[in-house]
Design an enzyme around this catalytic site. Structure first.
Site, PDB file in Angstrom:
ATOM      1  N   ASP A 112      51.085  55.972  40.443  1.00 31.01           N
ATOM      2  CA  ASP A 112      51.970  57.055  40.029  1.00 31.01           C
ATOM      3  C   ASP A 112      52.307  57.920  41.233  1.00 31.01           C
ATOM      4  O   ASP A 112      51.432  58.568  41.810  1.00 31.01           O
ATOM      5  CB  ASP A 112      51.301  57.910  38.960  1.00 31.01           C
ATOM      6  CG  ASP A 112      51.215  57.199  37.624  1.00 31.01           C
ATOM      7  OD1 ASP A 112      52.267  56.969  37.007  1.00 31.01           O
ATOM      8  OD2 ASP A 112      50.086  56.871  37.201  1.00 31.01           O
ATOM      9  N   ASP A 141      52.664  53.283  28.813  1.00 28.99           N
ATOM     10  CA  ASP A 141      51.838  54.029  29.767  1.00 28.99           C
ATOM     11  C   ASP A 141      51.471  55.361  29.143  1.00 28.99           C
ATOM     12  O   ASP A 141      52.342  56.172  28.829  1.00 28.99           O
ATOM     13  CB  ASP A 141      52.642  54.242  31.058  1.00 28.99           C
ATOM     14  CG  ASP A 141      51.859  54.996  32.121  1.00 28.99           C
ATOM     15  OD1 ASP A 141      50.705  55.373  31.884  1.00 28.99           O
ATOM     16  OD2 ASP A 141      52.424  55.212  33.217  1.00 28.99           O
TER      17      ASP A 141
END
Length: 233
Positions: free
Chosen positions: A34, A180
């Protein structure tokens, strides 16, 4: 069922990233990274130099999730340094087709992410341009959040769109439906039952004493969810 599991290093020990990547290398499919800029999402994580180092040292391909406010500017660079997949947010991009094509031209798979409250319909036409459609099942920014139940309907809608594209749109390469946020051994089965086939998991993997075993358990539970669909058909 073909399944992809991508452990998220957002939940890993950032002082031991090489070891944390190695801990799942034999069991996972991608390593999820991320990239957050503290503008598009309220968190600041890693950037291009760290990703470039991970590309050189990790045995898994990197699944880059850009939670940044200007993905059109930054996304191609992550593909150019060797990421396996680069996903941009629909809410942040101004030139989605150009950026998705630039990612692919640089050698990576291209992904499009939608926040929990972002509807699918305005982006149906972009599915032909992507390799992964990412449905966020929490608000992006931080790990260890609780799975948002209402996103299951969105996953089902996305699966129907993808199946229609593959059946009638002439697409002959996979289009992964990724989720996610809040993915664990319970929610992964429900997401697979709804139609997801690619899963990002952070705490469910890296909070475990054996991250590799945790990945294997998640894969098994995803298979259970997919089989339950077949049993009802």
């Amino acid at each position: 069922m073909n399944t992809r599991i991508s452990p998220s290093i957002l939940a890993a020990d950032f002082t031991r990233l090489a070891e944390e990547a190695a801990a799942v290398a034999d069991d996972a499919d991608f390593l999820h990274v991320d990239v957050m800029d503290n503008h598009f999402v309220p968190n600041l994580t890693v950037g291009l130099p760290v990703v470039e180092s991970l590309v050189k040292n990790a045995r898994l391909p990197l699944d880059i999730h850009l939670g940044v406010s200007d993905p059109d500017r930054w996304a191609p660079g992550y593909a150019e340094v060797g990421a396996g997949s680069v996903t941009i947010h629909a809410e942040a991009t101004h030139s989605p087709v150009r950026t998705l094509r630039a990612i692919r031209a640089a050698g990576a798979q291209a992904g499009l992410a939608l926040n929990p409250a972002t509807p699918l319909q305005p982006y149906e036409g972009l599915l032909a341009e992507v390799d992964t459609l990412l449905i966020m099942t929490v608000e992006p920014g931080f790990g260890s959040q609780k799975f948002l139940e209402f996103t299951l309907d969105k996953i089902r809608q996305a699966r129907a769109l993808i199946d229609n594209l593959c059946r009638f749109g002439g697409r002959d390469v996979p289009l992964w439906l990724q989720v996610d946020g809040g993915v664990n051994e319970t929610t992964i089965a429900r997401c697979a039952e709804a139609g997801a086939d690619s899963f990002v998991a952070g705490s469910a993997v890296y909070a475990s004493d054996d991250p590799g075993a945790a990945v294997r358990a998640l894969r098994a539970r995803a298979a259970d969810g997919a089989r339950s669909v077949g049993a009802r058909a």
